[in-house]
Design a protein around this motif. Structure first.
Motif, PDB file in Angstrom:
ATOM      1  N   MET A   1       0.852  -1.177   0.000  1.00 11.35           N
ATOM      2  CA  MET A   1       0.000   0.000   0.000  1.00 11.35           C
ATOM      3  C   MET A   1       0.896   1.237   0.000  1.00 11.35           C
ATOM      4  SD  MET A   1      -3.324   0.967   2.328  1.00 11.35           S
ATOM      5  CE  MET A   1      -2.764   0.053   3.701  1.00 11.35           C
ATOM      6  N   LYS A   2       0.453   2.265  -0.694  1.00  9.06           N
ATOM      7  CA  LYS A   2       1.180   3.535  -0.759  1.00  9.06           C
ATOM      8  C   LYS A   2       0.276   4.656  -0.259  1.00  9.06           C
ATOM      9  CE  LYS A   2       3.684   2.146  -4.897  1.00  9.06           C
ATOM     10  NZ  LYS A   2       3.871   2.392  -6.329  1.00  9.06           N
ATOM     11  N   ARG A   3       0.899   5.742   0.188  1.00  5.99           N
ATOM     12  CA  ARG A   3       0.155   6.919   0.639  1.00  5.99           C
ATOM     13  C   ARG A   3       0.612   8.121  -0.181  1.00  5.99           C
ATOM     14  NH1 ARG A   3       0.988   7.839   6.505  1.00  5.99           N
ATOM     15  NH2 ARG A   3      -0.673   6.331   6.686  1.00  5.99           N
ATOM     16  N   THR A  48      -7.784  23.701   6.373  1.00 12.80           N
ATOM     17  CA  THR A  48      -7.440  24.781   7.275  1.00 12.80           C
ATOM     18  C   THR A  48      -7.554  26.063   6.464  1.00 12.80           C
ATOM     19  OG1 THR A  48      -5.819  25.685   8.844  1.00 12.80           O
ATOM     20  CG2 THR A  48      -4.934  24.586   6.884  1.00 12.80           C
ATOM     21  N   GLY A  49      -8.344  26.999   6.943  1.00 13.98           N
ATOM     22  CA  GLY A  49      -8.602  28.194   6.142  1.00 13.98           C
ATOM     23  C   GLY A  49      -9.195  27.772   4.817  1.00 13.98           C
ATOM     24  N   ASN A  50      -8.572  28.200   3.726  1.00 17.51           N
ATOM     25  CA  ASN A  50      -9.067  27.779   2.411  1.00 17.51           C
ATOM     26  C   ASN A  50      -8.142  26.748   1.754  1.00 17.51           C
ATOM     27  OD1 ASN A  50      -7.053  29.803   1.857  1.00 17.51           O
ATOM     28  ND2 ASN A  50      -7.889  29.975  -0.210  1.00 17.51           N
ATOM     29  N   ARG A  51      -7.200  26.198   2.515  1.00 18.10           N
ATOM     30  CA  ARG A  51      -6.271  25.189   1.990  1.00 18.10           C
ATOM     31  C   ARG A  51      -6.789  23.795   2.314  1.00 18.10           C
ATOM     32  NH1 ARG A  51      -0.782  26.151   0.839  1.00 18.10           N
ATOM     33  NH2 ARG A  51      -1.881  27.686  -0.419  1.00 18.10           N
ATOM     34  N   LEU A  52      -6.800  22.925   1.311  1.00 20.84           N
ATOM     35  CA  LEU A  52      -7.200  21.535   1.477  1.00 20.84           C
ATOM     36  C   LEU A  52      -5.987  20.623   1.372  1.00 20.84           C
ATOM     37  CD1 LEU A  52     -10.302  21.422  -0.912  1.00 20.84           C
ATOM     38  CD2 LEU A  52     -10.312  21.705   1.578  1.00 20.84           C
ATOM     39  N   MET A  53      -6.027  19.518   2.104  1.00 25.02           N
ATOM     40  CA  MET A  53      -5.034  18.471   1.956  1.00 25.02           C
ATOM     41  C   MET A  53      -5.776  17.144   1.854  1.00 25.02           C
ATOM     42  SD  MET A  53      -1.849  17.145   4.303  1.00 25.02           S
ATOM     43  CE  MET A  53      -2.850  16.313   5.506  1.00 25.02           C
ATOM     44  N   MET A  54      -5.455  16.392   0.813  1.00 26.94           N
ATOM     45  CA  MET A  54      -6.060  15.077   0.605  1.00 26.94           C
ATOM     46  C   MET A  54      -5.002  14.012   0.891  1.00 26.94           C
ATOM     47  SD  MET A  54      -7.448  13.267  -2.921  1.00 26.94           S
ATOM     48  CE  MET A  54      -8.288  14.711  -3.457  1.00 26.94           C
ATOM     49  N   ILE A  55      -5.390  13.009   1.669  1.00 22.59           N
ATOM     50  CA  ILE A  55      -4.518  11.875   1.939  1.00 22.59           C
ATOM     51  C   ILE A  55      -5.179  10.649   1.319  1.00 22.59           C
ATOM     52  CG2 ILE A  55      -3.436  10.433   3.704  1.00 22.59           C
ATOM     53  CD1 ILE A  55      -3.656  12.876   5.597  1.00 22.59           C
ATOM     54  N   MET A  56      -4.432   9.994   0.444  1.00 21.77           N
ATOM     55  CA  MET A  56      -4.931   8.806  -0.236  1.00 21.77           C
ATOM     56  C   MET A  56      -4.055   7.613   0.112  1.00 21.77           C
ATOM     57  SD  MET A  56      -5.672  10.326  -4.106  1.00 21.77           S
ATOM     58  CE  MET A  56      -4.700   9.014  -4.740  1.00 21.77           C
ATOM     59  N   GLU A  57      -4.684   6.539   0.525  1.00 13.44           N
ATOM     60  CA  GLU A  57      -3.993   5.262   0.692  1.00 13.44           C
ATOM     61  C   GLU A  57      -4.450   4.416  -0.488  1.00 13.44           C
ATOM     62  OE1 GLU A  57      -2.661   3.813   3.990  1.00 13.44           O
ATOM     63  OE2 GLU A  57      -2.572   5.759   4.945  1.00 13.44           O
ATOM     64  N   VAL A  58      -3.485   3.926  -1.257  1.00 17.58           N
ATOM     65  CA  VAL A  58      -3.821   3.248  -2.502  1.00 17.58           C
ATOM     66  C   VAL A  58      -3.182   1.865  -2.573  1.00 17.58           C
ATOM     67  CG1 VAL A  58      -4.044   5.470  -3.692  1.00 17.58           C
ATOM     68  CG2 VAL A  58      -1.884   4.231  -3.815  1.00 17.58           C
ATOM     69  N   ALA A  59      -3.790   1.010  -3.393  1.00 13.24           N
ATOM     70  CA  ALA A  59      -3.229  -0.311  -3.658  1.00 13.24           C
ATOM     71  C   ALA A  59      -1.930  -0.150  -4.439  1.00 13.24           C
ATOM     72  CB  ALA A  59      -4.227  -1.147  -4.454  1.00 13.24           C
ATOM     73  N   ASP A  60      -1.089  -1.153  -4.383  1.00 17.39           N
ATOM     74  CA  ASP A  60       0.206  -1.100  -5.063  1.00 17.39           C
ATOM     75  C   ASP A  60       0.075  -0.898  -6.565  1.00 17.39           C
ATOM     76  OD1 ASP A  60       1.663  -1.355  -2.719  1.00 17.39           O
ATOM     77  OD2 ASP A  60       1.690  -3.547  -2.833  1.00 17.39           O
ATOM     78  N   ASN A  61      -1.047  -1.332  -7.157  1.00 14.47           N
ATOM     79  CA  ASN A  61      -1.227  -1.191  -8.601  1.00 14.47           C
ATOM     80  C   ASN A  61      -1.955   0.093  -9.001  1.00 14.47           C
ATOM     81  OD1 ASN A  61      -3.736  -1.883  -7.640  1.00 14.47           O
ATOM     82  ND2 ASN A  61      -4.166  -3.390  -9.230  1.00 14.47           N
ATOM     83  N   PHE A  62      -2.179   1.005  -8.049  1.00 14.44           N
ATOM     84  CA  PHE A  62      -2.851   2.266  -8.365  1.00 14.44           C
ATOM     85  C   PHE A  62      -2.003   3.100  -9.323  1.00 14.44           C
ATOM     86  CE2 PHE A  62      -3.303   6.832  -7.611  1.00 14.44           C
ATOM     87  CZ  PHE A  62      -4.653   7.004  -7.869  1.00 14.44           C
TER      88      PHE A  62
END
Length: 109
Positions: A1-3, A48-62
């Motif tokens: 898995m990757k992030r 936070t404020g108007n800044r977004l952060m997305m964290i994705m955990e993905v399969a190895d083949n993503f």
């Protein structure tokens, strides 16, 4: 898995930000299905404020390329992306046409 972590800004308007958050309380089922079938195992968005952060955990083949291709061919995803762009704005250093910008990991415990 990757992030992966990505960043994007919202338009700096409290009403628009509130509406954007409301949409994310009830994401369309077709969008959730598109996320799941692409190999994304877990996805969270923080603000936070108007800044977004997305964290994705993905399969190895993503693959970002495969996800982009599938999204471009999915009318419902395109409708969602067009709608969300009313609330979003590119980061100042984003490339033309780039929305979410991949972040570099600079520390890990």
């Amino acid at each position: 898995m990757k992030r992966y972590c990505l960043a994007l800004d919202l338009k700096d308007n409290p009403e628009l930000i509130a509406t954007y958050e409301d949409y994310h309380k009830a994401v369309w089922p077709e969008i959730l299905e598109s996320i799941r079938t692409s190999g994304i195992i877990d996805l969270s968005i923080y603000r936070t404020g108007n800044r977004l952060m997305m964290i994705m955990e993905v399969a190895d083949n993503f693959s970002f390329a495969d996800k982009a291709k599938a999204d471009n061919e999915n009318p419902k995803v395109q409708e969602w992306e067009t709608l969300m762009w009313q609330y979003q704005q590119a980061l100042p250093f984003a490339q033309p046409g780039e929305k979410w910008v991949l972040m570099d990991q600079i520390f890990k415990l």
